[in-house]
Design a protein around this motif. Structure first.
Motif, PDB file in Angstrom:
ATOM      1  N   ASP B 165      34.898  35.680 -13.151  1.00 39.93           N
ATOM      2  CA  ASP B 165      34.027  34.968 -14.098  1.00 39.93           C
ATOM      3  C   ASP B 165      32.815  34.405 -13.362  1.00 39.93           C
ATOM      4  O   ASP B 165      32.916  33.995 -12.201  1.00 39.93           O
ATOM      5  N   GLN B 166      31.697  34.361 -14.053  1.00 38.14           N
ATOM      6  CA  GLN B 166      30.466  33.854 -13.452  1.00 38.14           C
ATOM      7  C   GLN B 166      30.215  32.399 -13.868  1.00 38.14           C
ATOM      8  O   GLN B 166      30.487  32.016 -15.007  1.00 38.14           O
ATOM      9  N   LYS B 280      32.509  38.102 -16.619  1.00 38.09           N
ATOM     10  CA  LYS B 280      31.519  38.752 -15.767  1.00 38.09           C
ATOM     11  C   LYS B 280      30.662  39.766 -16.531  1.00 38.09           C
ATOM     12  O   LYS B 280      29.432  39.776 -16.393  1.00 38.09           O
ATOM     13  N   ALA B 283      27.903  38.134 -18.559  1.00 38.02           N
ATOM     14  CA  ALA B 283      27.147  37.043 -17.934  1.00 38.02           C
ATOM     15  C   ALA B 283      25.635  37.225 -18.054  1.00 38.02           C
ATOM     16  O   ALA B 283      24.917  36.285 -18.405  1.00 38.02           O
ATOM     17  N   GLU B 284      25.154  38.418 -17.798  1.00 44.35           N
ATOM     18  CA  GLU B 284      23.701  38.619 -17.838  1.00 44.35           C
ATOM     19  C   GLU B 284      23.153  38.463 -19.256  1.00 44.35           C
ATOM     20  O   GLU B 284      22.085  37.900 -19.456  1.00 44.35           O
ATOM     21  N   ILE B 301      22.744  31.916 -12.640  1.00 44.54           N
ATOM     22  CA  ILE B 301      24.126  32.121 -12.203  1.00 44.54           C
ATOM     23  C   ILE B 301      24.221  31.544 -10.794  1.00 44.54           C
ATOM     24  O   ILE B 301      23.456  31.929  -9.907  1.00 44.54           O
ATOM     25  N   GLU B 304      30.869  32.012  -8.720  1.00 41.35           N
ATOM     26  CA  GLU B 304      31.883  32.769  -9.445  1.00 41.35           C
ATOM     27  C   GLU B 304      33.271  32.162  -9.235  1.00 41.35           C
ATOM     28  O   GLU B 304      33.479  31.365  -8.321  1.00 41.35           O
TER      29      GLU B 304
END
Lengths: 337, 337
Positions: B165-166, B280, B283-284, B301, B304
């Motif tokens: 996970d971010q 993840k 995330a972006e 970000i 992580e």
């Protein structure tokens, strides 16, 4: 003994805050919703009408005959929900504490909150603690907020009052205010005067079960007392209220305390009483249902809603006169709740 | 000018309390729910999951660069609801005011509350005012509580965090704490440091609209700062968090202020930032949705979730080392919020 004191760091959000939450608040208020420790309490709710309220408690002294700031903070908010006709469900509690405050006293207060919450059958599901430096607040202030659900068909509003309606008080007036004041002023009476602080939601339930539609308005006469509450009912309306001095229940020692202090009991705060305006034809039934409960056993009909004078509360005195009962002006008893 | 002062009688429950409510609070917060002036606010609600929270605000000074205690009291509670995943709906506000406090300042604070409430699209529906004697509190404390509804499918919980996970921060850290502290200590910088105090509910909405299920946990790093919040996510869990110093956004002047005061910005309070742990693969996208909003435009970000070391937050420093970021111990900045 410095370990027994609340430190500024207890309010930092860091390690000491976490230990205070874990060792005191979670320990005491133990319930799954609180234990999730998110930024908010989260729970399921049914569609319907909800009541939401808040009050800050700054009472001085914090421990008094019959209760303490913790019991007051739970009961006060439970009662605000109850007199809206709601069944109280969940409370939040926020503490502002002076640096150096005794942890033992804090534990006593929190225990007392838990006992009152259990009695009222509500859960404390979220909270906050701030600590301010010595001298920035007087010992401890507690703000509670609460939510509850209104049963279908319950409609509590001063707008429903109409001539002929009966005015009921659930018991003796002035107990809380005079208990606080005598403790503060160091007055002693033959019989100790104790605060009436109590949760009234079960009493309200009984009344609504008896005659839901006949309960037109309810309110707990706290700050400002019975006199101010009755004024709130009729000010700006086209009816008036007439009450009878001889019917208003008041303890002998409270009457004596009021005389000694030069205070009118009509304006003294109560914390375990409610005043109801109910339909005439259901009044006796509602009264009987109240008398069966612990906090309604001294309930009495003390007056009625009248056509005139409109917007005004009048008192028929014991000697046969009539006087106007105005809203409290000025501050009679600061920090009574 | 004594008419400009708050008197004990403003908290009596009598005439002055009623005029304060009518002329200030009702006037400003104008809405039908508040105007009914019952003991509780009453409104309809849909079946679902509800969030309920409270916080007391005791910030010193009460007016600071970028905001004041009023804006803080609204935003803080809105944000506690928002980071639970809830859409904030209604707030209550309870005031504890020192006798002699300026009514003009109270009006400014209430105006600022109304502006923040409008920005967040929430209504203040109930409240309370207590006045305590001179010296019994430091000027003004405000406690707000709020309720909101959680959309279906939103599940915000530290239990959902998993390796890979971010970790996203919505913007620069430390602005609020350093703004307060520099004002309090009379420090001046070439560029004035302003608090970031802001309502984050619209930012959270954008994130959830983008990828509801991928947002695993959210929190606003207030007291205790980013360092303490990340610890809350992983303490007692079987994963850890690794963050990278060079990625953490921080204003030059805030960094300078921290150095001057000998404070680690990781522990400084924020009042308009959130930290998110997200899946993840989303995330972006979530980051991009944040950057489109006013309070998320500097989102980054910063780390992580890792398998090891479990239960611990580590920081990869700019010079290539690694250090443990513990929870804040002791009190770094009293009365920051």
């Amino acid at each position: 003994m410095s370990q027994d004191k609340i430190l500024l760091a207890h309010g930092s959000g860091g390690k000491l805050t976490h230990s205070l939450i874990r060792d005191l608040f979670l320990q005491r208020f133990k319930n799954p919703i609180l234990e999730s420790l998110g930024d908010s309490a989260v729970f399921g709710i049914d569609k319907g009408r909800m009541a939401f309220t808040t009050d800050s408690y700054v009472v001085d002294p914090i421990f008094f005959p019959g209760g303490d700031i913790g019991r007051l903070a739970i009961c006060g908010t439970v009662n605000d929900l109850a007199v809206s006709g709601a069944k109280p469900l969940y409370l939040c509690a926020s503490f502002i504490i002076e640096e150096g405050f005794s942890q033992a006293e804090l534990r006593d207060i929190v225990r007392s909150m838990k006992e009152a919450a259990d009695e009222a059958d509500v859960q404390v599901v979220s909270g906050d603690t701030k600590v301010v430096s010595k001298g920035s607040c007087d010992r401890i202030f507690i703000t509670t907020s609460g939510i509850g659900l209104l049963p279908d068909g319950v409609e509590i509003s001063p707008l429903r009052i109409k001539p002929g309606d009966q005015v009921i008080i659930s018991g003796t007036i002035g107990d809380h205010g005079i208990a606080i004041l005598s403790k503060r002023e160091g007055l002693t009476f033959q019989t100790e005067i104790t605060s009436d602080v109590a949760p009234l939601n079960h009493l309200v339930s009984s009344m609504l079960s008896e005659a839901k539609d006949a309960v037109h308005v309810l309110r707990d006469p706290t700050r400002g007392g019975l006199g101010t509450t009755l004024n709130e009912f009729v000010n700006n309306s086209d009816v008036g209220i007439r009450i009878y001095e001889e019917r208003i229940p008041i303890r002998e020692e409270v009457r004596g305390g009021c005389e000694l202090l030069g205070i009118d009991p009509l304006y003294v705060a109560n914390e375990g009483k409610l005043v109801a305006v109910v339909a005439k034809d259901a009044a006796e039934r509602i009264l009987a249902s109240m008398k069966k409960t612990i906090y309604g056993r001294d309930a009495r009909i003390i007056g009625e809603v009248v056509h005139k004078p409109r917007g005004i509360v009048t008192l028929a005195t014991q000697i046969g006169g009539t006087r106007i009962v105005d809203m409290l002006s000025g501050e009679q008893l600061p920090r009574i709740c």
